[in-house]
Write an enzyme that holds these catalytic residues in place. Structure first.
Site, PDB file in Angstrom:
ATOM      1  N   GLU A  83       1.566   6.509  11.521  1.00  0.00           N
ATOM      2  CA  GLU A  83       2.739   6.114  10.748  1.00  0.00           C
ATOM      3  C   GLU A  83       3.905   5.732  11.655  1.00  0.00           C
ATOM      4  OE1 GLU A  83       3.636   6.407   6.898  1.00  0.00           O
ATOM      5  OE2 GLU A  83       1.810   5.424   7.555  1.00  0.00           O
ATOM      6  N   ARG A  84       4.768   4.871  11.141  1.00  0.00           N
ATOM      7  CA  ARG A  84       6.049   4.614  11.797  1.00  0.00           C
ATOM      8  C   ARG A  84       6.974   5.788  11.507  1.00  0.00           C
ATOM      9  NH1 ARG A  84       4.283   0.328   8.954  1.00  0.00           N
ATOM     10  NH2 ARG A  84       3.805  -1.624  10.031  1.00  0.00           N
TER      11      ARG A  84
ATOM     12  N   LYS B  59       0.831  -1.213   0.000  1.00  0.00           N
ATOM     13  CA  LYS B  59       0.000   0.000   0.000  1.00  0.00           C
ATOM     14  C   LYS B  59       0.864   1.261   0.000  1.00  0.00           C
ATOM     15  CE  LYS B  59      -2.236  -1.042   3.738  1.00  0.00           C
ATOM     16  NZ  LYS B  59      -1.576  -2.339   3.995  1.00  0.00           N
TER      17      LYS B  59
END
Length: 483
Positions: free
Chosen positions: A207-208, A181
């Site tokens: 998010e990381r 993705k």
């Protein structure tokens, strides 16, 4: 974040140019209250005077920013903290700021990275001037929306042929973990932002930190960062911050659409994290869970975000949203409710990824309301239908092939298998953003080249051409070049 700054930017917030704020507007006089309960990120505050309005901004202990979510009684409100509440105790003073949370808008935001409060997090100079708009804004009325249908070209073969995107529409990238993705979203940024005259806005929800930092560097190296604004609510932040970062990004996008009258590409990774943050907030607020443990207000909360993404007479916000599907179950409530808002659905298949067919888009499950003959044209529509039909027939024959072998099929079926396998490989495509890993130089292919290539394969022009020559190429002409 710099919590102290929240208490000092009242003058900056007074420069709001948008009068409508609905239920999240300003009150006559700021009120002062005290904390009566702290449960994780949820804080109950008692006021002696009038209660703050819903979505109002509170500052506790001169450092903790909170948003009012519920009025419990005539004296008490329940708020969600957007920062950690470590050290906050009962009896701490709370100040009602008289307005909602705001974020900076305008050209000054291009090329920068922000958090949910509109503070820069890219180690650059903070924005100290310019306009600020509220996080919560009403969607444009129906009288201002545009109803014509236009195709939004991406340069990715399988998307433009089978699941064309709509200008001003919402497209979902559905798939489980690790099927590509984020890679597909970064490729869309590279292909579209460099070709369109609009601006791009990337919103990372949950998010990381590694992904955010890598994306920032990749966009800077690609030369598209100057026309891109990035907003992040990372996974280590409280659920309140992750729950509101999507609204912050939309506010910034709406400025470019409504004031500068420009088209905006809004990329969201990952919309499921927004739903997940809402589930956490709902549980902390004490609401009874609904089906599969989701919040009972799931549909409403998602609609408040999605309905602000649309085309108006001024411009368009075209959104591409990555959607994590829990356990690859498309009947999960998060996937079902997200589907209802989308004009195109791009489904990523773990099976195709395991076969090395990238992008791992399932051509039979993916679809778009723009793929009708009245929108894309009769020629495009007919070729796309023929491709789907061929691939569907091949899918049905796979069980027979696995049991009896290819030799037991009829001559007609063997021809179908031959075409389908070559179509599958032709619809793969090397990406610009993964060239350093795959060794394949990226390609951007026009829709005319894609249609022409599929037509020639369906006409059996490549019946005797090895399948590998069609794998990871751009236009069909590359398959005829000597290796």
């Amino acid at each position: 974040m710099g919590e102290a700054q929240l208490a000092d930017d009242g003058e900056m917030d007074s420069t709001l140019t948008q009068p409508e704020q609905g239920s999240s507007g300003t009150t006559a006089e700021p009120q002062r209250g005290v904390v009566v309960a702290v449960r994780g990120s949820v804080v109950d505050v008692r006021f002696d005077g009038p209660l703050p309005l819903l979505n109002g901004r509170l500052i506790a202990d001169d450092r903790i920013g909170m948003e009012v979510l519920r009025q419990l009684d005539e004296q008490t409100v329940r708020a969600i903290s957007l920062v950690p509440t470590r050290g906050l105790a009962r009896g701490a003073e709370v100040v009602e700021m008289g307005q909602t949370f705001t974020v900076p808008v305008g050209r000054e935001t291009l090329g920068r990275m922000f958090n949910v409060f509109g503070e820069t997090i890219d180690q650059g100079d903070p924005l100290t001037a310019g306009q600020r708009w509220p996080l919560h804004r009403e969607p444009p009325p129906l009288t201002e929306r545009v109803t014509r249908s236009e195709i939004f070209t991406t340069g990715i073969k399988v998307i433009d042929l089978l699941s064309p995107l709509e200008r001003g529409g919402k497209a979902g990238l559905f798939g489980g973990a690790g099927v590509g993705k984020t890679v597909l979203i970064t490729e869309l940024i590279n292909n579209i932002v460099g070709q369109q005259e609009g601006v791009s806005l990337f919103c990372g929800i949950g998010e990381r930190c590694r992904e955010a930092e890598e994306l920032y560097r990749e966009m800077k190296d690609a030369g598209v960062l100057g026309q891109t604004t990035m907003v992040f609510g990372q996974m280590n932040e409280p659920p309140g911050a992750r729950f509101r970062v999507g609204h912050a990004a939309l506010t910034m996008a709406e400025y470019f659409r409504d004031v500068e009258k420009r088209d905006v590409l809004l990329l969201i990774d990952n919309i499921f994290r927004f739903i997940q943050a809402g589930t956490e907030v709902s549980g902390l607020m004490g609401q009874l869970p609904s089906r599969v443990g989701y919040q009972p207000t799931l549909a409403t909360e998602l609609s408040e975000l999605e309905e602000r993404i649309c085309t108006t007479v001024n411009g368009a916000i075209t959104s591409v949203q990555a959607v994590y599907v829990p356990a690859d179950d498309f009947t999960d409530p998060s996937a079902v409710h997200t589907f209802s808002h989308l004009s195109a659905s791009i489904v990523l298949s773990r099976k195709r990824a395991s076969e090395g067919l990238y992008p791992a888009i399932d051509p039979l499950q993916s679809g778009s309301k723009m793929s009708g003959a009245d929108v894309v044209g009769k020629h495009h529509y007919q070729v796309a239908q023929d491709v789907r039909r061929t691939l569907a027939q091949y899918e049905e024959l796979k069980d027979v092939i696995a049991m009896l072998g290819l030799e037991e099929l009829s001559r007609v079926d063997r021809r179908t298998v031959n075409r389908a396998r070559r179509l599958e490989r032709f619809l793969t495509q090397p990406f610009f953003t993964t060239g350093q890993f795959t060794g394949h130089k990226g390609r951007s292919v026009t829709i005319e080249e894609t249609i022409a290539g599929c037509e020639r394969i369906l006409a059996d022009e490549f019946h005797d051409v090895p399948e590998r020559t069609l794998y990871m190429i751009g236009s069909i002409e590359e398959a005829l070049k000597p290796s």
